[in-house]
Scaffold this motif. Structure first.
Motif, PDB file in Angstrom:
ATOM      1  N   LYS A  68      41.691  40.790  33.861  1.00 31.69           N
ATOM      2  CA  LYS A  68      42.157  39.617  34.584  1.00 31.69           C
ATOM      3  C   LYS A  68      43.679  39.616  34.677  1.00 31.69           C
ATOM      4  O   LYS A  68      44.366  39.950  33.709  1.00 31.69           O
ATOM      5  N   PRO A  69      44.239  39.221  35.832  1.00 32.94           N
ATOM      6  CA  PRO A  69      45.696  39.130  35.962  1.00 32.94           C
ATOM      7  C   PRO A  69      46.273  38.082  35.015  1.00 32.94           C
ATOM      8  O   PRO A  69      45.617  37.092  34.683  1.00 32.94           O
ATOM      9  N   LEU A  70      47.513  38.332  34.582  1.00 30.73           N
ATOM     10  CA  LEU A  70      48.212  37.413  33.699  1.00 30.73           C
ATOM     11  C   LEU A  70      49.403  36.792  34.415  1.00 30.73           C
ATOM     12  O   LEU A  70      49.980  37.394  35.319  1.00 30.73           O
ATOM     13  N   ASP A  71      49.788  35.602  33.978  1.00 29.52           N
ATOM     14  CA  ASP A  71      51.045  34.994  34.402  1.00 29.52           C
ATOM     15  C   ASP A  71      52.086  35.282  33.331  1.00 29.52           C
ATOM     16  O   ASP A  71      51.878  34.971  32.158  1.00 29.52           O
ATOM     17  N   VAL A  72      53.211  35.876  33.720  1.00 30.16           N
ATOM     18  CA  VAL A  72      54.273  36.225  32.784  1.00 30.16           C
ATOM     19  C   VAL A  72      55.521  35.440  33.156  1.00 30.16           C
ATOM     20  O   VAL A  72      56.057  35.591  34.253  1.00 30.16           O
ATOM     21  N   ASP A  73      55.980  34.609  32.243  1.00 32.14           N
ATOM     22  CA  ASP A  73      57.166  33.796  32.493  1.00 32.14           C
ATOM     23  C   ASP A  73      58.402  34.667  32.672  1.00 32.14           C
ATOM     24  O   ASP A  73      58.675  35.557  31.859  1.00 32.14           O
ATOM     25  N   GLY A  74      59.147  34.400  33.739  1.00 30.33           N
ATOM     26  CA  GLY A  74      60.442  35.043  33.942  1.00 30.33           C
ATOM     27  C   GLY A  74      60.409  36.395  34.599  1.00 30.33           C
ATOM     28  O   GLY A  74      61.468  36.963  34.900  1.00 30.33           O
ATOM     29  N   LEU A  75      59.237  36.965  34.835  1.00 32.58           N
ATOM     30  CA  LEU A  75      59.144  38.296  35.446  1.00 32.58           C
ATOM     31  C   LEU A  75      58.656  38.168  36.885  1.00 32.58           C
ATOM     32  O   LEU A  75      57.585  37.617  37.144  1.00 32.58           O
ATOM     33  N   VAL A  76      59.450  38.691  37.825  1.00 36.55           N
ATOM     34  CA  VAL A  76      59.101  38.637  39.245  1.00 36.55           C
ATOM     35  C   VAL A  76      58.263  39.866  39.590  1.00 36.55           C
ATOM     36  O   VAL A  76      58.663  41.003  39.316  1.00 36.55           O
ATOM     37  N   MET A  77      57.111  39.634  40.167  1.00 35.10           N
ATOM     38  CA  MET A  77      56.214  40.724  40.545  1.00 35.10           C
ATOM     39  C   MET A  77      56.557  41.270  41.923  1.00 35.10           C
ATOM     40  O   MET A  77      57.044  40.551  42.801  1.00 35.10           O
ATOM     41  N   GLU A  81      51.507  43.465  43.207  1.00 36.10           N
ATOM     42  CA  GLU A  81      51.592  43.739  41.772  1.00 36.10           C
ATOM     43  C   GLU A  81      51.094  42.539  40.980  1.00 36.10           C
ATOM     44  O   GLU A  81      51.353  41.390  41.347  1.00 36.10           O
ATOM     45  N   ASN A  82      50.403  42.802  39.891  1.00 37.34           N
ATOM     46  CA  ASN A  82      50.013  41.734  38.965  1.00 37.34           C
ATOM     47  C   ASN A  82      50.013  42.264  37.540  1.00 37.34           C
ATOM     48  O   ASN A  82      49.753  43.440  37.289  1.00 37.34           O
ATOM     49  N   ALA A  83      50.365  41.389  36.620  1.00 39.43           N
ATOM     50  CA  ALA A  83      50.413  41.762  35.199  1.00 39.43           C
ATOM     51  C   ALA A  83      49.004  41.788  34.619  1.00 39.43           C
ATOM     52  O   ALA A  83      48.152  40.964  34.970  1.00 39.43           O
ATOM     53  N   ARG A  84      48.764  42.724  33.731  1.00 35.91           N
ATOM     54  CA  ARG A  84      47.447  42.859  33.110  1.00 35.91           C
ATOM     55  C   ARG A  84      47.470  42.560  31.607  1.00 35.91           C
ATOM     56  O   ARG A  84      46.537  41.975  31.074  1.00 35.91           O
ATOM     57  N   LEU A  85      48.532  42.990  30.920  1.00 32.02           N
ATOM     58  CA  LEU A  85      48.598  42.833  29.465  1.00 32.02           C
ATOM     59  C   LEU A  85      50.033  42.525  29.048  1.00 32.02           C
ATOM     60  O   LEU A  85      50.979  42.959  29.697  1.00 32.02           O
ATOM     61  N   GLU A  86      50.164  41.805  27.938  1.00 29.51           N
ATOM     62  CA  GLU A  86      51.490  41.543  27.374  1.00 29.51           C
ATOM     63  C   GLU A  86      51.422  41.646  25.863  1.00 29.51           C
ATOM     64  O   GLU A  86      50.486  41.151  25.230  1.00 29.51           O
ATOM     65  N   VAL A 147      56.653  43.398  25.935  1.00 36.13           N
ATOM     66  CA  VAL A 147      56.183  44.544  26.719  1.00 36.13           C
ATOM     67  C   VAL A 147      55.077  44.060  27.646  1.00 36.13           C
ATOM     68  O   VAL A 147      54.068  43.520  27.182  1.00 36.13           O
ATOM     69  N   VAL A 148      55.288  44.237  28.938  1.00 35.10           N
ATOM     70  CA  VAL A 148      54.314  43.814  29.939  1.00 35.10           C
ATOM     71  C   VAL A 148      53.801  45.047  30.669  1.00 35.10           C
ATOM     72  O   VAL A 148      54.583  45.910  31.089  1.00 35.10           O
ATOM     73  N   LEU A 149      52.500  45.140  30.809  1.00 34.16           N
ATOM     74  CA  LEU A 149      51.870  46.225  31.558  1.00 34.16           C
ATOM     75  C   LEU A 149      51.272  45.636  32.828  1.00 34.16           C
ATOM     76  O   LEU A 149      50.417  44.757  32.772  1.00 34.16           O
ATOM     77  N   THR A 150      51.746  46.119  33.977  1.00 36.67           N
ATOM     78  CA  THR A 150      51.211  45.669  35.251  1.00 36.67           C
ATOM     79  C   THR A 150      50.396  46.807  35.864  1.00 36.67           C
ATOM     80  O   THR A 150      50.257  47.878  35.272  1.00 36.67           O
ATOM     81  N   ASN A 151      49.894  46.583  37.056  1.00 35.61           N
ATOM     82  CA  ASN A 151      49.159  47.647  37.732  1.00 35.61           C
ATOM     83  C   ASN A 151      50.095  48.696  38.342  1.00 35.61           C
ATOM     84  O   ASN A 151      49.624  49.694  38.891  1.00 35.61           O
ATOM     85  N   GLN A 152      51.431  48.497  38.213  1.00 38.21           N
ATOM     86  CA  GLN A 152      52.381  49.444  38.794  1.00 38.21           C
ATOM     87  C   GLN A 152      53.408  49.988  37.800  1.00 38.21           C
ATOM     88  O   GLN A 152      53.949  51.068  38.017  1.00 38.21           O
ATOM     89  N   ARG A 153      53.666  49.248  36.722  1.00 38.10           N
ATOM     90  CA  ARG A 153      54.776  49.646  35.854  1.00 38.10           C
ATOM     91  C   ARG A 153      54.621  49.080  34.438  1.00 38.10           C
ATOM     92  O   ARG A 153      53.853  48.147  34.193  1.00 38.10           O
ATOM     93  N   LEU A 154      55.400  49.670  33.553  1.00 38.01           N
ATOM     94  CA  LEU A 154      55.618  49.153  32.202  1.00 38.01           C
ATOM     95  C   LEU A 154      56.964  48.443  32.239  1.00 38.01           C
ATOM     96  O   LEU A 154      57.958  48.994  32.715  1.00 38.01           O
TER      97      LEU A 154
END
Length: 236
Positions: A68-77, A81-86, A147-154
């Protein structure tokens, strides 16, 4: 006996042995040992949670279950792109520093005697060795980072800024599950290698391997043999 139970037992012994001086000795013992014992227990608990999370993530990714996608405060996607893990992990980079050779004052040296000249020589030599050691290649910028892992980057929140490492720019991934660390190298040689370590690293390794190599990477990389074995035992 748990740490809490041990502390209670020591307190009771201290109360009973106050008159003989034993209580004071045990109090010093508790003050010296207890913080280390608590830190060790927390580390062990954190690693247990980290291992369980890595195993669950491994099962999800190898089974093809979407995260499931995550909402990450302060990080612009970025686009699509969507965040997966933090997580939180210890961040560091591998690089050396340039240094200047320490030089004596040539004009001043003419006023020195032989003994003073020898002292200046050895002082300059020690200073040069210290500078070379400090400038040598080693892990620097060590800090605890988001550390945030998205579908495109670390992405790492380090040095008060977001640092992005796109998967397409990673040239090598070195997961060390036993040491709870991972090292990444990049196609651009000017980008210093990145190391992450801590209780969350096993899960980070699992996701990075999947992002770089897909399910096949998880099912063939020797680093994840223990997770594969655990999965097979669970399915029996």
């Amino acid at each position: 006996m748990t740490i809490t139970g041990g502390v209670v037992a020591l307190v009771l012994i201290m109360i009973a042995g106050t008159e003989s001086g034993l209580g004071g000795f045990l109090l010093l013992l508790v003050v010296a040992v207890l913080p280390r014992a608590i830190a060790h227990a927390r580390k062990r608990s954190g690693r247990k949670e980290g291992a369980d999370r890595a195993a669950a993530l491994f099962d999800d990714l190898t089974a093809g279950r979407a995260l499931k996608p995550l909402d990450v405060d302060g990080l612009v996607m970025g686009h699509a792109e969507n965040a997966r893990l933090e997580f939180r992990a210890t961040y560091s980079r591998l690089y050396g520093l340039e240094h200047d050779q320490p030089m004596g004052n040539i004009l001043l040296l003419g006023w020195l005697g032989l003994a003073e000249l020898i002292g200046v020589y050895f002082a300059a030599s020690r200073a040069r060795k210290r500078a070379e050691a400090e400038a040598g290649l080693r892990w620097r910028d060590v800090q605890v980072a988001r550390v945030v892992l998205t579908n495109q980057r670390l992405v790492c929140r380090a040095d008060h800024q977001w640092l992005s490492f796109y998967y397409r720019e990673i040239s090598a991934l070195y997961p060390d599950m036993d040491r709870w660390e991972v090292v990444l190298e990049f196609r651009d040689a000017r980008v210093a290698p990145l190391r992450l370590d801590g209780s969350a690293v096993r899960a980070i390794c699992v996701y990075l391997c999947w992002a770089l190599h897909g399910r096949r990477g998880l099912t063939s990389d020797p680093a994840f043999a223990a997770l594969r074995s655990a999965g097979r035992r669970a399915g029996m």
